[in-house]
Design an enzyme around this catalytic site. Structure first.
Site, PDB file in Angstrom:
ATOM      1  N   ARG A 173      -6.523 -37.251 -18.616  1.00  0.00           N
ATOM      2  CA  ARG A 173      -6.860 -38.474 -19.345  1.00  0.00           C
ATOM      3  C   ARG A 173      -7.741 -38.176 -20.557  1.00  0.00           C
ATOM      4  O   ARG A 173      -7.626 -38.813 -21.581  1.00  0.00           O
ATOM      5  CB  ARG A 173      -7.579 -39.426 -18.376  1.00  0.00           C
ATOM      6  CG  ARG A 173      -8.100 -40.672 -19.013  1.00  0.00           C
ATOM      7  CD  ARG A 173      -8.520 -41.669 -17.967  1.00  0.00           C
ATOM      8  NE  ARG A 173      -7.396 -42.169 -17.200  1.00  0.00           N
ATOM      9  CZ  ARG A 173      -7.469 -42.579 -15.942  1.00  0.00           C
ATOM     10  NH1 ARG A 173      -8.594 -42.529 -15.296  1.00  0.00           N
ATOM     11  NH2 ARG A 173      -6.405 -43.039 -15.321  1.00  0.00           N
ATOM     12  N   TYR A 174      -8.639 -37.222 -20.415  1.00  0.00           N
ATOM     13  CA  TYR A 174      -9.565 -36.874 -21.491  1.00  0.00           C
ATOM     14  C   TYR A 174      -9.113 -35.555 -22.102  1.00  0.00           C
ATOM     15  O   TYR A 174      -8.582 -34.702 -21.398  1.00  0.00           O
ATOM     16  CB  TYR A 174     -10.990 -36.736 -20.926  1.00  0.00           C
ATOM     17  CG  TYR A 174     -11.330 -37.848 -19.973  1.00  0.00           C
ATOM     18  CD1 TYR A 174     -11.412 -39.159 -20.429  1.00  0.00           C
ATOM     19  CD2 TYR A 174     -11.483 -37.587 -18.625  1.00  0.00           C
ATOM     20  CE1 TYR A 174     -11.683 -40.184 -19.541  1.00  0.00           C
ATOM     21  CE2 TYR A 174     -11.753 -38.618 -17.736  1.00  0.00           C
ATOM     22  CZ  TYR A 174     -11.847 -39.915 -18.200  1.00  0.00           C
ATOM     23  OH  TYR A 174     -12.098 -40.915 -17.325  1.00  0.00           O
ATOM     24  N   ARG A 220     -10.403 -32.105 -20.270  1.00  0.00           N
ATOM     25  CA  ARG A 220     -10.531 -31.873 -18.834  1.00  0.00           C
ATOM     26  C   ARG A 220      -9.411 -32.543 -18.039  1.00  0.00           C
ATOM     27  O   ARG A 220      -8.840 -33.549 -18.469  1.00  0.00           O
ATOM     28  CB  ARG A 220     -11.889 -32.333 -18.310  1.00  0.00           C
ATOM     29  CG  ARG A 220     -12.276 -33.747 -18.630  1.00  0.00           C
ATOM     30  CD  ARG A 220     -13.803 -33.892 -18.565  1.00  0.00           C
ATOM     31  NE  ARG A 220     -14.238 -35.250 -18.809  1.00  0.00           N
ATOM     32  CZ  ARG A 220     -14.376 -35.776 -20.027  1.00  0.00           C
ATOM     33  NH1 ARG A 220     -14.065 -35.080 -21.108  1.00  0.00           N
ATOM     34  NH2 ARG A 220     -14.806 -37.014 -20.182  1.00  0.00           N
ATOM     35  N   CYS A 237      -9.933 -35.136   3.953  1.00  0.00           N
ATOM     36  CA  CYS A 237     -11.385 -34.938   3.793  1.00  0.00           C
ATOM     37  C   CYS A 237     -12.000 -34.683   5.176  1.00  0.00           C
ATOM     38  O   CYS A 237     -11.405 -35.025   6.195  1.00  0.00           O
ATOM     39  CB  CYS A 237     -12.037 -36.200   3.226  1.00  0.00           C
ATOM     40  SG  CYS A 237     -11.291 -36.769   1.699  1.00  0.00           S
ATOM     41  N   CYS A 280     -14.553 -42.121   3.741  1.00  0.00           N
ATOM     42  CA  CYS A 280     -15.547 -43.109   3.307  1.00  0.00           C
ATOM     43  C   CYS A 280     -14.830 -44.447   3.097  1.00  0.00           C
ATOM     44  O   CYS A 280     -13.744 -44.478   2.523  1.00  0.00           O
ATOM     45  CB  CYS A 280     -16.194 -42.667   2.003  1.00  0.00           C
ATOM     46  SG  CYS A 280     -16.667 -40.926   1.985  1.00  0.00           S
ATOM     47  N   CYS A 329     -13.720 -45.301  -0.739  1.00  0.00           N
ATOM     48  CA  CYS A 329     -13.110 -44.208  -1.507  1.00  0.00           C
ATOM     49  C   CYS A 329     -12.329 -44.747  -2.704  1.00  0.00           C
ATOM     50  O   CYS A 329     -11.534 -45.675  -2.581  1.00  0.00           O
ATOM     51  CB  CYS A 329     -12.166 -43.408  -0.615  1.00  0.00           C
ATOM     52  SG  CYS A 329     -11.359 -42.066  -1.506  1.00  0.00           S
ATOM     53  N   ARG A 385      -9.962 -43.405  -4.109  1.00  0.00           N
ATOM     54  CA  ARG A 385      -8.517 -43.149  -3.917  1.00  0.00           C
ATOM     55  C   ARG A 385      -8.058 -43.703  -2.573  1.00  0.00           C
ATOM     56  O   ARG A 385      -7.333 -43.032  -1.824  1.00  0.00           O
ATOM     57  CB  ARG A 385      -8.214 -41.651  -4.027  1.00  0.00           C
ATOM     58  CG  ARG A 385      -8.481 -41.125  -5.376  1.00  0.00           C
ATOM     59  CD  ARG A 385      -8.014 -39.747  -5.723  1.00  0.00           C
ATOM     60  NE  ARG A 385      -8.673 -39.458  -6.981  1.00  0.00           N
ATOM     61  CZ  ARG A 385      -9.740 -38.669  -7.115  1.00  0.00           C
ATOM     62  NH1 ARG A 385     -10.233 -38.027  -6.075  1.00  0.00           N
ATOM     63  NH2 ARG A 385     -10.298 -38.515  -8.285  1.00  0.00           N
ATOM     64  N   ASP A 395     -16.792 -48.607  -7.297  1.00  0.00           N
ATOM     65  CA  ASP A 395     -15.512 -48.916  -7.939  1.00  0.00           C
ATOM     66  C   ASP A 395     -14.952 -50.239  -7.419  1.00  0.00           C
ATOM     67  O   ASP A 395     -15.260 -50.670  -6.306  1.00  0.00           O
ATOM     68  CB  ASP A 395     -14.511 -47.789  -7.684  1.00  0.00           C
ATOM     69  CG  ASP A 395     -14.866 -46.531  -8.473  1.00  0.00           C
ATOM     70  OD1 ASP A 395     -15.471 -46.665  -9.552  1.00  0.00           O
ATOM     71  OD2 ASP A 395     -14.554 -45.431  -7.980  1.00  0.00           O
ATOM     72  N   ASP A 438     -17.541 -46.124 -13.820  1.00  0.00           N
ATOM     73  CA  ASP A 438     -16.250 -45.484 -14.121  1.00  0.00           C
ATOM     74  C   ASP A 438     -15.277 -46.636 -14.385  1.00  0.00           C
ATOM     75  O   ASP A 438     -14.923 -47.385 -13.476  1.00  0.00           O
ATOM     76  CB  ASP A 438     -15.810 -44.645 -12.908  1.00  0.00           C
ATOM     77  CG  ASP A 438     -14.839 -43.547 -13.307  1.00  0.00           C
ATOM     78  OD1 ASP A 438     -14.393 -43.538 -14.475  1.00  0.00           O
ATOM     79  OD2 ASP A 438     -14.524 -42.696 -12.455  1.00  0.00           O
ATOM     80  N   LYS A 442     -16.069 -42.616 -17.752  1.00  0.00           N
ATOM     81  CA  LYS A 442     -17.438 -42.923 -17.311  1.00  0.00           C
ATOM     82  C   LYS A 442     -18.282 -43.371 -18.505  1.00  0.00           C
ATOM     83  O   LYS A 442     -18.334 -42.681 -19.516  1.00  0.00           O
ATOM     84  CB  LYS A 442     -18.040 -41.691 -16.646  1.00  0.00           C
ATOM     85  CG  LYS A 442     -17.256 -41.258 -15.414  1.00  0.00           C
ATOM     86  CD  LYS A 442     -17.660 -39.899 -14.931  1.00  0.00           C
ATOM     87  CE  LYS A 442     -16.729 -39.425 -13.823  1.00  0.00           C
ATOM     88  NZ  LYS A 442     -15.350 -39.174 -14.276  1.00  0.00           N
TER      89      LYS A 442
HETATM   90  S1  SF4 Z   1     -15.014 -40.549  -1.315  1.00  0.00           S
HETATM   91 FE1  SF4 Z   1     -12.824 -40.373  -0.774  1.00  0.00          FE
HETATM   92  S2  SF4 Z   1     -12.227 -38.320  -1.448  1.00  0.00           S
HETATM   93 FE2  SF4 Z   1     -14.474 -38.352  -1.333  1.00  0.00          FE
HETATM   94  S3  SF4 Z   1     -14.952 -37.613   0.772  1.00  0.00           S
HETATM   95 FE3  SF4 Z   1     -14.917 -39.854   0.819  1.00  0.00          FE
HETATM   96  S4  SF4 Z   1     -12.830 -40.331   1.480  1.00  0.00           S
HETATM   97 FE4  SF4 Z   1     -12.797 -38.207   0.742  1.00  0.00          FE
END
Ligand code: SF4
Length: 465
Positions: A159-160, A163, A172, A176, A179, A181, A357, A394, A401
């Site tokens: 995108r940038y 990078r 993972c 979380c 997340c 994603r 987010d 973001d 960001k």
């Molecule tokens: S934020 Fe998302 S990618 Fe990062 S550790 Fe947690 S679940 Fe995994």
């Protein structure tokens, strides 16, 4: 060797005899200070199932991974004598509505205060409750960053100009709730069928070739998912291949692992050696490799963490932290300051604090822009500037960001901020919406009604211009 403990699958784990002694081995340790006495008790013994687990076994990453909890049923089995039936049902029902699947290490599970789980900052990050679910803002998405719109090869986002983001895995060590994603990471849930976006194994080649062919790319973020779930040989393969590309100057391995499975640095010698070797080679080439980790609350930091970070520091591996501002977790001056001073003490640079987010399904954790700005004001000046994180939003839709203060327009009443990112997408305006729970009933009603929402957005964009 307690390999006959009920409920713990230890038989298949080949324990490395070096592990136990390495816990006490000589390497960098912070000078003891009464302000930084990280807990060093055998806290996991507070849960019945692990009351007979000794430090040698608990500090083995293979044991941690084998005993990770990956379902509500398994969680219930572990903690049923510590919580009420009603609370467990609350988790079950919360999980049915959640975009992220459950995965927790024994390390994290043992640090949760099960006598007061409702308010616990670790429970809030990982285990949803139906009773705390709040109405989603209508502008939320599962992929708020629109990462897939800028993907020239499987698992690569460009995108940038200088990078790229390389998604090498979609798993993972923990999952979380918030997340970014949520649309792709972890297992399918009742409400989200995950998209396959990572580039595992043999599918890395097109990403490498794209980076080789684009000389503007100087910086590569290796993420996913989480670099902790990459094997040592995969870390080496990715790192060596990228270091061999002349125009690639910087690499960042993104992992929450140090916060949720710190013992891996001590017990997975191959993984730690792989990162250290890459870091050494990069430095000799005039390049740099860093770990970007993700601590959100001081309760995640123990003596085990301190030792893991000490090993990395002694080996010259730079570690930076990227926290997320989470309501009821770290959105207080005390929690945020304590987090940053502990990280600084352990030679981790508190680099970013992200505004949450605009992800569907976790509104209870989001704060408003104005609350996050107040948090930044309250904490700035308590610690040296180079250890004060940048408070960042973001931008939804791929604006990248931006400093949280740098909006062109902010209507606090309606809870909507407008940002520009001229170096990324010239002339485009990006909106960040505060959670509905931070707004008055009148403002909430304007957002919820589709007709008034269209008018409201139109008015906001006109005002911003
Ligand atoms: S934020 Fe998302 S990618 Fe990062 S550790 Fe947690 S679940 Fe995994």
């Amino acid at each position: 060797m307690p390999n006959n403990i009920m409920g713990c699958d230890t038989a298949a784990i080949q324990l490395n005899p070096v592990i136990a002694s390495s816990f006490n081995a000589h390497y960098y340790e912070p000078i003891p200070s009464s302000r930084y006495l990280f807990r060093s008790d055998e806290f996991w013994r507070g849960l019945d199932r692990w009351k007979d687990i000794d430090a040698e076994l608990f500090l083995n990453h293979l044991w941690q991974e084998k005993n990770a909890i990956t379902s509500v049923a398994a969680l219930g089995d572990l903690i049923k004598n510590r919580i009420s039936t009603a609370f467990l049902r609350d988790i079950e029902e919360g999980h049915q509505l959640a975009p992220m699947s459950i995965r927790l290490t024994p390390y994290v599970l043992s640090l949760i205060d099960w006598d007061n789980p409702f308010l616990d900052p670790l429970r809030r990050q990982f285990l949803p409750l139906a009773s705390e679910k709040l109405v989603d803002h209508p502008m939320l998405k599962l992929d708020p960053m629109g990462e897939q719109n800028d993907s020239p090869a499987p698992g690569l986002t460009h995108r940038y100009p200088d990078r790229v983001l390389f998604l090498a895995t979609n798993v993972c060590p923990v999952y979380c709730r918030y997340c970014t994603r949520s649309y792709a990471v972890g297992l399918d849930t009742d409400v989200v069928t995950k998209q396959k976006i990572n580039a595992p194994g043999e599918r890395w080649e097109p990403a490498f070739r794209y980076i080789e062919a684009n000389s503007s790319v100087e910086d590569v973020v290796i993420s996913g998912g989480d670099a902790y779930r990459l094997k040592a040989r995969q870390i080496t393969e990715i790192g060596e291949r990228l270091l061999d590309i002349p125009h690639v100057r910087r690499m960042r391995f993104a992992t929450k692992g140090l916060a949720v499975l710190p013992m891996k640095v001590q017990s997975d010698h191959d993984w730690t050696d792989a990162i250290s070797r890459l870091s050494d080679r990069a430095r000799k080439m005039g390049k740099s490799i860093a770990i970007h980790t993700h601590f959100n609350h001081p309760n995640e930091i123990t003596a085990i963490t301190a030792k893991a970070l000490g090993i990395l520091y002694e080996r010259g591996v730079e570690v930076r932290n990227q926290a997320v501002i989470l309501r009821g977790v770290n959105n207080s001056k005390q929690a945020m300051h304590r987090l940053n001073e502990c990280l600084a003490y352990l030679n981790v640079r508190p680099y970013y604090c992200f505004q949450g987010d605009m992800i569907q399904g976790v509104e209870t954790l989001r704060t408003s822009i104005c609350d996050s700005i107040e948090l930044e004001k309250a904490t700035r000046g308590l610690i040296a500037g180079h250890n004060t994180p940048h408070f960042i939003v973001d931008l939804p839709g791929g604006g990248g960001k931006r400093d949280i203060h740098s909006y062109d327009y902010y209507d606090k009443q309606l809870g909507v901020a407008v940002y520009r990112a001229p170096a990324v997408k010239k002339d485009k305006l990006f909106l960040y919406c505060d959670p509905l729970h931070a707004l008055s009933p009148e403002s909430q009603a304007l957002w919820i009604n589709p007709e008034s929402r269209v008018q409201l957005l139109d008015d906001v964009l006109k005002s911003a211009k």
